[in-house]
Write a protein that holds these residues in place. Structure first.
Motif, short mmCIF file in Angstrom:
data_model
loop_
_atom_site.label_atom_id
_atom_site.label_comp_id
_atom_site.label_asym_id
_atom_site.label_seq_id
_atom_site.Cartn_x
_atom_site.Cartn_y
_atom_site.Cartn_z
N ARG A 90 0.84 -1.19 0.00
CA ARG A 90 0.00 0.00 0.00
C ARG A 90 0.88 1.25 0.00
N GLU A 91 0.48 2.27 -0.76
CA GLU A 91 1.29 3.48 -0.92
C GLU A 91 2.70 3.10 -1.35
N ASN A 92 2.76 2.59 -2.56
CA ASN A 92 3.98 1.93 -3.05
C ASN A 92 5.20 2.85 -3.10
N HIS A 93 4.99 4.18 -3.11
CA HIS A 93 6.15 5.08 -3.16
C HIS A 93 7.06 4.90 -1.95
N TYR A 130 5.22 -7.61 6.00
CA TYR A 130 5.70 -8.57 5.01
C TYR A 130 6.10 -7.88 3.71
N SER A 131 5.48 -6.75 3.39
CA SER A 131 5.92 -5.98 2.22
C SER A 131 7.33 -5.43 2.44
N GLU A 174 -3.29 -11.01 -4.09
CA GLU A 174 -3.27 -10.52 -5.47
C GLU A 174 -2.59 -9.16 -5.59
N ALA A 175 -2.51 -8.41 -4.47
CA ALA A 175 -1.82 -7.11 -4.50
C ALA A 175 -0.31 -7.27 -4.57
N ILE A 176 0.20 -8.47 -4.34
CA ILE A 176 1.65 -8.72 -4.42
C ILE A 176 2.02 -9.01 -5.87
#
Length: 290
Positions: A90-93, A130-131, A174-176
């Motif tokens: 989430r909020e990949n930046h 985990y991200s 699925e977001a991974i």
């Protein structure tokens, strides 16, 4: 409690007075502000607790959670009223920032024998932690040999247990990105569990950010995103100051997209990126232990 344990009937929405009492307890224990007009939300989240305890009305429940026997239930109440919204990357930046700026020198520091400590505060069911772990593992395939640890904390013990189990359904993972999902999660029907390489990096703990923190030492990176939006201004500023103090000089704080640290109020932090702050380099300091 016994006079209220006479019926399994489902209680209606709390009255204004009951809602005010619940809001007071929630704010006192967690710093979270319950906005007006939330009676239906409170009913939907607490009705199950009233049925489980066979308490007929909210006033009986309020009375119970304020007794010694109700201390455990009081924690359950706070957990039920806490919003848990999270996604992988989430909020990949922020993860781009980890890859490109903050993690490479920290990994080199660890390879030279140093410690690296990262805190995912308000971690919900662990997807943020985990991200971070996947980002680390991609940059440092040898991460298991390094003294790099992630603390994932949340006020909700159910979410903490969920994160420690590291098992997610197919729609969640699925977001991974597909390559990372295949590399770092093992599938079992429609369930996916993080591999030991990730799980071993992370320590999950129940922690109320509004209470004293048991951790010793400081952190290189702190994530606390979309948490303080539920606090009042005083609690927000208190938490930002505590995070500032918990960072090593040169450490980074990542906050949510709708959050900001009011730097004009005398903070040492400086802006380092999109919703990212840094404590300026001043003196050497040990990283945190947990």
């Amino acid at each position: 409690m016994t006079q209220h344990a006479l019926s399994g009937l489902t209680a209606g929405p709390p009255t204004d007075s009951e809602l005010a009492s619940i809001a007071r307890i929630l704010h006192q224990d967690s710093g979270i502000v319950l906005a007006e007009g939330k009676a239906s939300m409170v009913q939907s989240r607490l009705a199950k607790r009233l049925r489980a305890l066979k308490i007929q009305d909210y006033q009986g429940y309020i009375d119970f959670v304020q007794t010694g026997d109700g201390a455990s239930e009081r924690k359950q109440m706070i957990s039920a009223l806490t919003t848990n919204v999270t996604n992988f990357f989430r909020e990949n930046h922020h993860f781009d920032f980890l890859r490109e700026q903050s993690l490479p020198p920290l990994i080199e520091h660890a390879r030279a024998g140093g410690r690296v400590r990262i805190w995912s505060a308000g971690a919900s069911n662990g997807q943020e932690a985990y991200s971070i772990a996947m980002t680390l593992a991609e940059l440092a395939p040898d991460v298991e040999k390094l003294d790099i640890r992630i603390l994932a904390s949340d006020i909700d013990p159910v979410m903490v247990a969920y994160g420690a189990e590291a098992r997610y359904n197919q729609s969640t993972v699925e977001a991974i990105p597909q390559a990372l999902r295949h590399k770092y999660f093992l599938s079992d029907d429609d369930q996916y569990r993080a591999v030991p390489k990730l799980r071993n990096m992370i320590t999950f703990r129940e922690l109320n950010l509004h209470s004293p923190w048991p951790m010793q030492g400081k952190f290189d990176i702190i994530f606390c995103r979309n948490v303080v939006i539920y606090f009042d201004t005083e609690a927000e500023i208190t938490l930002w100051r505590r995070f500032e103090a918990a960072l090593i000089p040169g450490g980074y704080l990542h906050v949510g997209h709708s959050e900001r640290v009011p730097l004009e109020q005398g903070f040492k932090l400086i802006t380092a990126g999109i919703t990212t702050y840094r404590r300026p380099l001043q003196i050497a300091s040990e990283s945190g232990e947990f």
